[in-house]
Design a protein around this motif. Structure first.
Motif, PDB file in Angstrom:
ATOM      1  N   MET A  20       0.844  -1.207   0.000  1.00  0.00           N
ATOM      2  CA  MET A  20       0.000   0.000   0.000  1.00  0.00           C
ATOM      3  C   MET A  20       0.877   1.254   0.000  1.00  0.00           C
ATOM      4  O   MET A  20       0.580   2.230  -0.694  1.00  0.00           O
ATOM      5  N   GLY A  21       1.957   1.220   0.775  1.00  0.00           N
ATOM      6  CA  GLY A  21       2.882   2.352   0.818  1.00  0.00           C
ATOM      7  C   GLY A  21       3.502   2.620  -0.544  1.00  0.00           C
ATOM      8  O   GLY A  21       3.628   3.779  -0.967  1.00  0.00           O
ATOM      9  N   LYS A  22       3.860   1.542  -1.231  1.00  0.00           N
ATOM     10  CA  LYS A  22       4.450   1.688  -2.570  1.00  0.00           C
ATOM     11  C   LYS A  22       3.439   2.281  -3.539  1.00  0.00           C
ATOM     12  O   LYS A  22       3.763   3.139  -4.358  1.00  0.00           O
ATOM     13  N   GLN A  23       2.212   1.791  -3.453  1.00  0.00           N
ATOM     14  CA  GLN A  23       1.165   2.289  -4.349  1.00  0.00           C
ATOM     15  C   GLN A  23       0.903   3.779  -4.110  1.00  0.00           C
ATOM     16  O   GLN A  23       0.784   4.561  -5.064  1.00  0.00           O
ATOM     17  N   ILE A  24       0.836   4.161  -2.847  1.00  0.00           N
ATOM     18  CA  ILE A  24       0.620   5.578  -2.518  1.00  0.00           C
ATOM     19  C   ILE A  24       1.801   6.415  -3.015  1.00  0.00           C
ATOM     20  O   ILE A  24       1.620   7.507  -3.565  1.00  0.00           O
ATOM     21  N   THR A  25       3.006   5.877  -2.855  1.00  0.00           N
ATOM     22  CA  THR A  25       4.208   6.578  -3.330  1.00  0.00           C
ATOM     23  C   THR A  25       4.128   6.818  -4.840  1.00  0.00           C
ATOM     24  O   THR A  25       4.399   7.929  -5.315  1.00  0.00           O
ATOM     25  N   ARG A  51       5.809   4.826   7.108  1.00  0.00           N
ATOM     26  CA  ARG A  51       7.214   4.419   6.984  1.00  0.00           C
ATOM     27  C   ARG A  51       7.469   3.626   5.714  1.00  0.00           C
ATOM     28  O   ARG A  51       8.596   3.288   5.401  1.00  0.00           O
ATOM     29  N   ASN A  52       6.390   3.309   4.989  1.00  0.00           N
ATOM     30  CA  ASN A  52       6.521   2.644   3.696  1.00  0.00           C
ATOM     31  C   ASN A  52       6.232   3.591   2.543  1.00  0.00           C
ATOM     32  O   ASN A  52       6.054   3.153   1.406  1.00  0.00           O
ATOM     33  N   VAL A  53       6.152   4.867   2.849  1.00  0.00           N
ATOM     34  CA  VAL A  53       5.871   5.868   1.823  1.00  0.00           C
ATOM     35  C   VAL A  53       7.111   6.723   1.633  1.00  0.00           C
ATOM     36  O   VAL A  53       7.677   7.226   2.605  1.00  0.00           O
ATOM     37  N   GLU A  54       7.550   6.837   0.385  1.00  0.00           N
ATOM     38  CA  GLU A  54       8.730   7.663   0.107  1.00  0.00           C
ATOM     39  C   GLU A  54       8.294   8.939  -0.592  1.00  0.00           C
ATOM     40  O   GLU A  54       8.360   9.055  -1.812  1.00  0.00           O
ATOM     41  N   LEU A  55       7.787   9.845   0.215  1.00  0.00           N
ATOM     42  CA  LEU A  55       7.281  11.126  -0.278  1.00  0.00           C
ATOM     43  C   LEU A  55       7.581  12.175   0.775  1.00  0.00           C
ATOM     44  O   LEU A  55       7.891  11.840   1.922  1.00  0.00           O
ATOM     45  N   ASP A  56       7.412  13.431   0.400  1.00  0.00           N
ATOM     46  CA  ASP A  56       7.430  14.503   1.381  1.00  0.00           C
ATOM     47  C   ASP A  56       6.087  14.408   2.108  1.00  0.00           C
ATOM     48  O   ASP A  56       5.049  14.779   1.547  1.00  0.00           O
ATOM     49  N   ALA A  57       6.104  13.859   3.313  1.00  0.00           N
ATOM     50  CA  ALA A  57       4.839  13.571   3.983  1.00  0.00           C
ATOM     51  C   ALA A  57       4.855  14.007   5.437  1.00  0.00           C
ATOM     52  O   ALA A  57       5.910  14.122   6.064  1.00  0.00           O
TER      53      ALA A  57
END
Ligand code: IMP
Ligand code: MG
Length: 184
Positions: A20-25, A51-57
């Motif tokens: 899910m984190g990858k998809q959101i990223t 913690r699975n999202v690689e974005l400015d969050a």
């Protein structure tokens, strides 16, 4: 004590939350995102998800309760949504112009998220999406779908990984079924 039946193991949850984190990223590439977790059930899911999202969050929390659902082990069906959802903790900053992802533990009747969606849309965000770890579509009373769903589950009452029964079991690492709870 209740006998709890395993539904989703911590490893299955971790793998799915990572996806899910990858998809959101991917979906929000190049954007700043504000995650809003619904207290208290979504606290653990949110902490793993971000913690699975690689974005400015960044993230914040919002709190709601349902009238007629006082917590306490002697209450029957206290967890059943009444439709009278009330805000008990608001977000700290305006979400105007932000890319918001509302993070909830479980989408059940849809009353809570319908209420929160309406409330957050009042901030005039740039975009509002919903991420729910679990979805119980059989119990829906208001038509509402999440943009991101971890697992679609049967019509059972579940606990663990943030989800409670009378404030109990939130700290279980797996998600377990409380047998018979929906028939009580
Ligand atoms: P809705 O308003 O009926 O969609 O309900 C959402 C809220 O009800 C969730 O945030 C949970 O707090 C609670 N809830 C619904 N189903 C369950 C469950 O199976 N276990 C624990 N809490 C639940
Ligand atoms: Mg909840």
């Amino acid at each position: 004590m209740h006998e709890l039946e395993l539904l989703l193991s911590r490893d299955e949850i971790a793998a799915r939350v990572a996806e899910m984190g990858k998809q959101i990223t991917r979906d929000s590439e190049g954007e700043r995102v504000v995650f809003i977790g619904v207290l208290k059930g979504a606290a653990i899911f949110l902490s793993d998800l971000v913690r699975n999202v690689e974005l400015d969050a960044t993230f914040d929390f919002i709190g709601v309760t349902s009238y007629g659902n006082p917590p306490g082990p002697k209450q029957e069906k206290f967890w059943d949504s009444t439709g009278e959802v009330r805000l008990i903790k608001d977000v700290e900053h305006s979400l105007r112009g932000q890319n918001v992802i509302l993070v909830e533990d479980i989408l059940d009747t849809g009353l809570t998220l319908t209420f929160l969606k309406r409330l957050l849309l009042g901030h005039e965000p740039r975009r509002l999406r919903i991420a729910a770890l679990l979805d119980k579509p059989q119990r829906r009373r208001l038509s509402l779908e999440a943009d991101y769903v971890g697992f679609t589950i049967p019509n059972e009452f579940v606990v663990g990984y943030g989800l409670d029964y009378a404030e109990k079991y939130r700290n279980l690492p797996d998600i377990r079924i409380l047998p018979g709870a929906l028939a009580r």
